[in-house]
Scaffold this motif. Structure first.
Motif, PDB file in Angstrom:
ATOM      1  N   CYS A  22       0.832  -1.215   0.000  1.00  0.00           N
ATOM      2  CA  CYS A  22       0.000   0.000   0.000  1.00  0.00           C
ATOM      3  C   CYS A  22       0.861   1.258   0.000  1.00  0.00           C
ATOM      4  O   CYS A  22       0.540   2.255  -0.669  1.00  0.00           O
ATOM      5  CB  CYS A  22      -0.934   0.001   1.211  1.00  0.00           C
ATOM      6  SG  CYS A  22      -2.208  -1.271   1.168  1.00  0.00           S
ATOM      7  N   GLY A  26       0.801   3.998  -2.944  1.00  0.00           N
ATOM      8  CA  GLY A  26       0.545   5.401  -2.684  1.00  0.00           C
ATOM      9  C   GLY A  26       1.541   6.324  -3.364  1.00  0.00           C
ATOM     10  O   GLY A  26       1.210   7.469  -3.683  1.00  0.00           O
ATOM     11  N   PRO A  31      -4.405   9.877  -5.376  1.00  0.00           N
ATOM     12  CA  PRO A  31      -5.671   9.578  -4.694  1.00  0.00           C
ATOM     13  C   PRO A  31      -6.832   9.545  -5.668  1.00  0.00           C
ATOM     14  O   PRO A  31      -6.891  10.317  -6.620  1.00  0.00           O
ATOM     15  CB  PRO A  31      -5.806  10.744  -3.704  1.00  0.00           C
ATOM     16  CG  PRO A  31      -4.413  11.230  -3.475  1.00  0.00           C
ATOM     17  CD  PRO A  31      -3.705  11.037  -4.778  1.00  0.00           C
ATOM     18  N   ARG A  35      -6.112   4.425  -6.942  1.00  0.00           N
ATOM     19  CA  ARG A  35      -5.533   4.002  -5.666  1.00  0.00           C
ATOM     20  C   ARG A  35      -6.516   3.136  -4.884  1.00  0.00           C
ATOM     21  O   ARG A  35      -6.106   2.165  -4.234  1.00  0.00           O
ATOM     22  CB  ARG A  35      -5.129   5.222  -4.833  1.00  0.00           C
ATOM     23  CG  ARG A  35      -4.367   4.859  -3.571  1.00  0.00           C
ATOM     24  CD  ARG A  35      -4.058   6.071  -2.707  1.00  0.00           C
ATOM     25  NE  ARG A  35      -3.009   6.903  -3.284  1.00  0.00           N
ATOM     26  CZ  ARG A  35      -2.475   7.964  -2.658  1.00  0.00           C
ATOM     27  NH1 ARG A  35      -2.916   8.293  -1.438  1.00  0.00           N
ATOM     28  NH2 ARG A  35      -1.542   8.686  -3.239  1.00  0.00           N
ATOM     29  N   PHE A  36      -7.805   3.471  -4.944  1.00  0.00           N
ATOM     30  CA  PHE A  36      -8.816   2.669  -4.246  1.00  0.00           C
ATOM     31  C   PHE A  36      -8.843   1.239  -4.784  1.00  0.00           C
ATOM     32  O   PHE A  36      -8.883   0.271  -4.005  1.00  0.00           O
ATOM     33  CB  PHE A  36     -10.191   3.307  -4.385  1.00  0.00           C
ATOM     34  CG  PHE A  36     -11.307   2.479  -3.813  1.00  0.00           C
ATOM     35  CD1 PHE A  36     -11.527   2.440  -2.440  1.00  0.00           C
ATOM     36  CD2 PHE A  36     -12.115   1.701  -4.635  1.00  0.00           C
ATOM     37  CE1 PHE A  36     -12.537   1.659  -1.901  1.00  0.00           C
ATOM     38  CE2 PHE A  36     -13.132   0.922  -4.107  1.00  0.00           C
ATOM     39  CZ  PHE A  36     -13.345   0.900  -2.733  1.00  0.00           C
ATOM     40  N   ILE A  39      -5.845  -0.706  -3.525  1.00  0.00           N
ATOM     41  CA  ILE A  39      -5.819  -0.989  -2.089  1.00  0.00           C
ATOM     42  C   ILE A  39      -6.977  -1.892  -1.651  1.00  0.00           C
ATOM     43  O   ILE A  39      -6.876  -2.593  -0.638  1.00  0.00           O
ATOM     44  CB  ILE A  39      -5.833   0.346  -1.306  1.00  0.00           C
ATOM     45  CG1 ILE A  39      -4.481   1.047  -1.470  1.00  0.00           C
ATOM     46  CG2 ILE A  39      -6.136   0.144   0.172  1.00  0.00           C
ATOM     47  CD1 ILE A  39      -4.419   2.409  -0.825  1.00  0.00           C
ATOM     48  N   SER A  40      -8.074  -1.917  -2.394  1.00  0.00           N
ATOM     49  CA  SER A  40      -9.272  -2.665  -1.973  1.00  0.00           C
ATOM     50  C   SER A  40      -9.007  -4.150  -1.694  1.00  0.00           C
ATOM     51  O   SER A  40      -9.612  -4.698  -0.749  1.00  0.00           O
ATOM     52  CB  SER A  40     -10.390  -2.499  -3.005  1.00  0.00           C
ATOM     53  OG  SER A  40      -9.958  -2.891  -4.290  1.00  0.00           O
ATOM     54  N   LEU A  74      -6.854   3.066   5.539  1.00  0.00           N
ATOM     55  CA  LEU A  74      -6.512   2.807   4.140  1.00  0.00           C
ATOM     56  C   LEU A  74      -7.559   3.389   3.198  1.00  0.00           C
ATOM     57  O   LEU A  74      -7.223   3.877   2.108  1.00  0.00           O
ATOM     58  CB  LEU A  74      -6.361   1.298   3.908  1.00  0.00           C
ATOM     59  CG  LEU A  74      -5.113   0.660   4.513  1.00  0.00           C
ATOM     60  CD1 LEU A  74      -5.132  -0.849   4.305  1.00  0.00           C
ATOM     61  CD2 LEU A  74      -3.843   1.259   3.912  1.00  0.00           C
ATOM     62  N   LEU A  75      -8.830   3.342   3.596  1.00  0.00           N
ATOM     63  CA  LEU A  75      -9.882   3.950   2.773  1.00  0.00           C
ATOM     64  C   LEU A  75      -9.691   5.464   2.697  1.00  0.00           C
ATOM     65  O   LEU A  75      -9.877   6.078   1.633  1.00  0.00           O
ATOM     66  CB  LEU A  75     -11.259   3.599   3.335  1.00  0.00           C
ATOM     67  CG  LEU A  75     -11.678   2.123   3.205  1.00  0.00           C
ATOM     68  CD1 LEU A  75     -12.993   1.868   3.924  1.00  0.00           C
ATOM     69  CD2 LEU A  75     -11.791   1.714   1.737  1.00  0.00           C
ATOM     70  N   ALA A  78      -6.810   6.085   0.366  1.00  0.00           N
ATOM     71  CA  ALA A  78      -7.190   5.967  -1.042  1.00  0.00           C
ATOM     72  C   ALA A  78      -7.793   7.265  -1.561  1.00  0.00           C
ATOM     73  O   ALA A  78      -7.659   7.600  -2.751  1.00  0.00           O
ATOM     74  CB  ALA A  78      -8.179   4.816  -1.219  1.00  0.00           C
ATOM     75  N   ALA A  79      -8.447   8.007  -0.668  1.00  0.00           N
ATOM     76  CA  ALA A  79      -9.060   9.279  -1.054  1.00  0.00           C
ATOM     77  C   ALA A  79      -8.119  10.465  -0.862  1.00  0.00           C
ATOM     78  O   ALA A  79      -8.494  11.610  -1.133  1.00  0.00           O
ATOM     79  CB  ALA A  79     -10.339   9.501  -0.256  1.00  0.00           C
ATOM     80  N   SER A  85      -1.907  10.131   4.718  1.00  0.00           N
ATOM     81  CA  SER A  85      -1.723  10.987   3.538  1.00  0.00           C
ATOM     82  C   SER A  85      -0.992  12.264   3.919  1.00  0.00           C
ATOM     83  O   SER A  85      -1.519  13.368   3.795  1.00  0.00           O
ATOM     84  CB  SER A  85      -3.082  11.313   2.907  1.00  0.00           C
ATOM     85  OG  SER A  85      -3.738  10.145   2.499  1.00  0.00           O
TER      86      SER A  85
END
Length: 351
Positions: A22, A26, A31, A35-36, A39-40, A74-75, A78-79, A85
């Motif tokens: 992850c 990144g 973002p 990235r989502f 990472i999902s 992590l969610l 992703a944003a 971040s």
């Protein structure tokens, strides 16, 4: 015990490798959707990994650290939000620690490092160390007290158990903070602020109890809900649905963690506990909006009223789940197994 420790080690090796992935993702992906999607799979894996553990202490802590804290962080990552971040990007070691441990870096570490504050911190550390030793001793006495549970009213046992859980959580989080300070060289915010002095539910849930859960629910659930609700009911009343949504998500996560601990279908009493508290807190906020501060209850009255409400609802709906899932029995068995395991390590020839 040996098999569980091996599984525990393997689970956390997978967690570390997944978080390294992850961290790399990144750096490569901006973002957003890309990235989502990257990472999902890790988020899904972190929901499944606690199923590899069966112990209350190792399994329960792992479930909280990765299925809840790490996944929510992590969610956010992703944003492009949340503690992961940072700008510039976090070094790998700090990224790993912040991802899955219940720690939060102080916002103004320079203030903490001033000569005056540093001197105060040195004076407070022995007191804090003694405080945790006293609480550890109290937990040990409580465990011994359970041997005589057949002579004690069940409700009294649940009351004792509530303090047991609080002291145990505070000790675990204090240990986490110690390693964070030692290994990462950073000052961390405390996760509990004397919850037994809470003057209201808002004070208890927002400023005193398990602040790591509060801090991760606020950006992932509360703020987005308030933003959406503001368009419907206006900014003044938007916090009310935000509070209810936050407590509903907290209820779901608690139901999940208790499933990891007991592997039994939920009876939804935990959900009702958080729904009741969410509704009561919503009413409390509503009353505060319309009632002048000078007409509110003094602390001498509000503190015992708050604690009575918290303890009564917890004894009614929350702590019976420990008995229903036999988590208390498993915990005592683990204490005995740990003592036996430590004896084998210390006296291998005698064993």
């Amino acid at each position: 015990m040996e098999g569980e420790i091996i599984n525990f080690t393997m689970v956390w090796l997978i967690v570390c490798m997944s978080l390294c992935y992850c961290h790399t993702a990144g750096k490569i992906l901006h973002p957003g959707a890309g990235r989502f999607l990257a990472i999902s799979p890790v988020v899904l894996l972190f929901f499944l990994l606690p199923l590899q553990l069966t112990s209350v202490h190792l399994g329960g802590a792992t479930a909280f650290f990765i299925a809840w804290l790490a996944n929510f962080k992590l969610l956010l990552f992703a944003a492009g939000n949340g503690p992961l971040s940072a700008t510039p990007p976090l070094p790998l070691r700090r990224f790993l620690a912040l991802s899955c441990l219940p720690i939060k870096i102080l916002q103004n570490p320079s203030e903490k490092q001033s000569p005056k504050n540093h001197h105060e911190t040195l004076n407070q550390e022995p007191k804090s160390f003694l405080n945790y030793w006293i609480k550890a001793l109290i937990v040990a006495l409580m465990v011994k007290l359970y041997d005589y549970s057949e002579f004690i009213h069940p409700k009294v046992i649940l009351f004792i158990y509530s303090w047991h859980v609080y002291f145990f959580l505070e000790i675990i989080l204090a240990i986490t903070q110690f390693f964070g300070r030692t290994l990462l060289g950073i000052e961390l915010e405390p996760q509990f602020h004397d919850p037994y002095f809470s003057t209201s539910l808002q004070d208890f849930w927002g400023r005193r109890w398990n602040l790591m859960a509060t801090n991760i629910l606020q950006p992932t659930v509360y703020k987005p809900t308030v933003k959406i609700a503001a368009k419907v009911v206006g900014r003044k009343w938007a916090p009310l649905p935000g509070v209810m949504a936050t407590f509903l998500v907290s209820a779901i996560m608690h139901e999940l963690i208790f499933y990891y601990l007991g592997r039994m279908k939920p009876n939804w009493e935990l959900t009702w506990f958080f729904v009741i508290h969410g509704f009561a807190l919503t009413v409390e906020i509503l009353v505060k909006k319309v009632l002048p501060e000078k007409r509110r209850l003094p602390a001498a009255v509000s503190v015992p009223v708050t604690l009575v409400f918290i303890f009564s609802t917890a004894i009614w709906l929350f702590f019976p789940q420990f008995m229903r899932l036999k988590i208390d029995v498993k915990a005592f068995e683990e204490y005995a197994a740990l003592v036996s395991f430590m004896k084998k390590l210390a006296f291998p020839l005698v064993s």
